[in-house]
Design a protein around this motif. Sequence first.
Motif, PDB file in Angstrom:
ATOM      1  N   THR A 113       0.830  -1.138  -0.029  1.00  0.00           N
ATOM      2  CA  THR A 113      -0.025  -0.069  -0.024  1.00  0.00           C
ATOM      3  C   THR A 113       0.921   1.237  -0.125  1.00  0.00           C
ATOM      4  O   THR A 113       2.185   1.244   0.506  1.00  0.00           O
ATOM      5  N   CYS A 114       0.467   2.352  -0.502  1.00  0.00           N
ATOM      6  CA  CYS A 114       1.113   3.504  -0.609  1.00  0.00           C
ATOM      7  C   CYS A 114       0.414   4.710  -0.057  1.00  0.00           C
ATOM      8  O   CYS A 114      -0.567   4.647  -0.103  1.00  0.00           O
ATOM      9  N   TRP A 115       1.266   5.625   0.565  1.00  0.00           N
ATOM     10  CA  TRP A 115       0.803   6.496   1.616  1.00  0.00           C
ATOM     11  C   TRP A 115       1.398   8.029   1.382  1.00  0.00           C
ATOM     12  O   TRP A 115       2.495   7.869   1.186  1.00  0.00           O
ATOM     13  N   SER A 116       0.810   8.923   1.582  1.00  0.00           N
ATOM     14  CA  SER A 116       1.645  10.292   1.542  1.00  0.00           C
ATOM     15  C   SER A 116       1.527  10.485   2.895  1.00  0.00           C
ATOM     16  O   SER A 116       0.559  10.516   3.596  1.00  0.00           O
ATOM     17  N   ASP A 117       2.583  11.082   3.399  1.00  0.00           N
ATOM     18  CA  ASP A 117       2.905  11.461   5.091  1.00  0.00           C
ATOM     19  C   ASP A 117       2.354  12.990   5.123  1.00  0.00           C
ATOM     20  O   ASP A 117       3.508  13.807   5.015  1.00  0.00           O
ATOM     21  N   GLY A 118       1.170  13.290   5.015  1.00  0.00           N
ATOM     22  CA  GLY A 118       0.786  14.744   4.841  1.00  0.00           C
ATOM     23  C   GLY A 118       0.691  15.364   6.299  1.00  0.00           C
ATOM     24  O   GLY A 118       0.949  14.713   7.387  1.00  0.00           O
ATOM     25  N   ASP A 120      -1.657  16.367   8.062  1.00  0.00           N
ATOM     26  CA  ASP A 120      -2.854  15.874   8.771  1.00  0.00           C
ATOM     27  C   ASP A 120      -2.856  14.346   8.976  1.00  0.00           C
ATOM     28  O   ASP A 120      -3.721  13.541   9.394  1.00  0.00           O
ATOM     29  N   GLY A 121      -1.491  13.558   8.515  1.00  0.00           N
ATOM     30  CA  GLY A 121      -1.197  12.388   8.697  1.00  0.00           C
ATOM     31  C   GLY A 121      -1.187  11.604   7.578  1.00  0.00           C
ATOM     32  O   GLY A 121      -1.164  12.225   6.308  1.00  0.00           O
ATOM     33  N   PHE A 122      -1.425  10.200   7.340  1.00  0.00           N
ATOM     34  CA  PHE A 122      -1.304   9.492   6.110  1.00  0.00           C
ATOM     35  C   PHE A 122      -2.364   9.594   5.460  1.00  0.00           C
ATOM     36  O   PHE A 122      -3.612   9.354   5.923  1.00  0.00           O
ATOM     37  N   GLU A 123      -2.357   9.622   4.279  1.00  0.00           N
ATOM     38  CA  GLU A 123      -3.449   9.581   3.173  1.00  0.00           C
ATOM     39  C   GLU A 123      -2.989   8.504   2.173  1.00  0.00           C
ATOM     40  O   GLU A 123      -2.029   8.396   1.718  1.00  0.00           O
ATOM     41  N   PRO A 124      -4.092   7.830   1.820  1.00  0.00           N
ATOM     42  CA  PRO A 124      -3.652   6.495   0.829  1.00  0.00           C
ATOM     43  C   PRO A 124      -3.397   7.057  -0.517  1.00  0.00           C
ATOM     44  O   PRO A 124      -4.027   8.152  -0.893  1.00  0.00           O
ATOM     45  N   LEU A 125      -2.465   6.531  -1.280  1.00  0.00           N
ATOM     46  CA  LEU A 125      -2.328   6.960  -2.687  1.00  0.00           C
ATOM     47  C   LEU A 125      -2.707   5.508  -3.670  1.00  0.00           C
ATOM     48  O   LEU A 125      -2.250   4.400  -3.205  1.00  0.00           O
ATOM     49  N   SER A 126      -3.257   6.031  -4.809  1.00  0.00           N
ATOM     50  CA  SER A 126      -3.093   5.059  -5.734  1.00  0.00           C
ATOM     51  C   SER A 126      -1.810   4.870  -6.384  1.00  0.00           C
ATOM     52  O   SER A 126      -1.093   5.779  -6.505  1.00  0.00           O
ATOM     53  N   TYR A 127      -1.622   3.788  -7.196  1.00  0.00           N
ATOM     54  CA  TYR A 127      -0.472   3.688  -7.821  1.00  0.00           C
ATOM     55  C   TYR A 127      -0.283   2.759  -9.036  1.00  0.00           C
ATOM     56  O   TYR A 127      -1.384   1.837  -9.262  1.00  0.00           O
ATOM     57  N   GLU A 128       0.403   3.141  -9.932  1.00  0.00           N
ATOM     58  CA  GLU A 128       0.594   2.151 -11.246  1.00  0.00           C
ATOM     59  C   GLU A 128       1.761   1.715 -11.297  1.00  0.00           C
ATOM     60  O   GLU A 128       2.932   2.494 -11.068  1.00  0.00           O
ATOM     61  N   VAL A 129       2.049   0.346 -11.556  1.00  0.00           N
ATOM     62  CA  VAL A 129       3.405  -0.146 -11.861  1.00  0.00           C
ATOM     63  C   VAL A 129       3.902  -0.043 -13.259  1.00  0.00           C
ATOM     64  O   VAL A 129       3.215  -0.001 -14.129  1.00  0.00           O
ATOM     65  N   THR A 130       5.087   0.599 -13.419  1.00  0.00           N
ATOM     66  CA  THR A 130       5.715   1.301 -14.783  1.00  0.00           C
ATOM     67  C   THR A 130       6.868   0.179 -14.946  1.00  0.00           C
ATOM     68  O   THR A 130       7.531  -0.194 -14.081  1.00  0.00           O
ATOM     69  N   HIS A 131       7.400  -0.061 -16.131  1.00  0.00           N
ATOM     70  CA  HIS A 131       8.456  -0.647 -16.679  1.00  0.00           C
ATOM     71  C   HIS A 131       9.488   0.159 -17.486  1.00  0.00           C
ATOM     72  O   HIS A 131       8.903   1.256 -18.153  1.00  0.00           O
ATOM     73  N   GLY A 132      10.652  -0.006 -17.431  1.00  0.00           N
ATOM     74  CA  GLY A 132      11.648   0.836 -17.918  1.00  0.00           C
ATOM     75  C   GLY A 132      12.589   1.618 -17.017  1.00  0.00           C
ATOM     76  O   GLY A 132      12.474   1.402 -15.797  1.00  0.00           O
TER      77      GLY A 132
END
Length: 132
Positions: A113-118, A120-132
């Motif tokens: 899982t990915c999070w932004s440490d803002g 106001d606390g942790f906010e979830p981040l969506s993510y995409e896996v890239t190649h290259g």
Amino acid sequence: MELEIRQSALAVIFAAARAAHPFEACGLLLGSGNRIERAVPAANVAPDPAVHFEVDPASLIAAHRAARDGSAPDVAGYFHSHPNGLARPSATDAECAAHDGRVWVIVADGAITCWSDGTDGFEPLSYEVTHG
């Protein structure tokens, strides 16, 4: 914001978690903006690495120096594993967070899982896996 994570960085994160088990693995995420280009494992110097993580300060300093001199991307964030199987920030993570907007990737049971440490606390981040 959707995060982009290179497949090679994910492979490093998963390998570090497997190698450290039953302790928490940890390391640095290098990149810029919303892109994670590399993951660099670091020693977990926490007094009790079974339930906490602390990135080796020498690794962190070296990464910041390399970013400043242009030989490596910026320190975009951190990764660590949760051997307890919960891929979300713990109460300890929340207490230790700097609230500096950096990315945290948490790996548990073969998932991340990915999070932004803002501010106001942790906010979830969506993510995409890239190649290259």
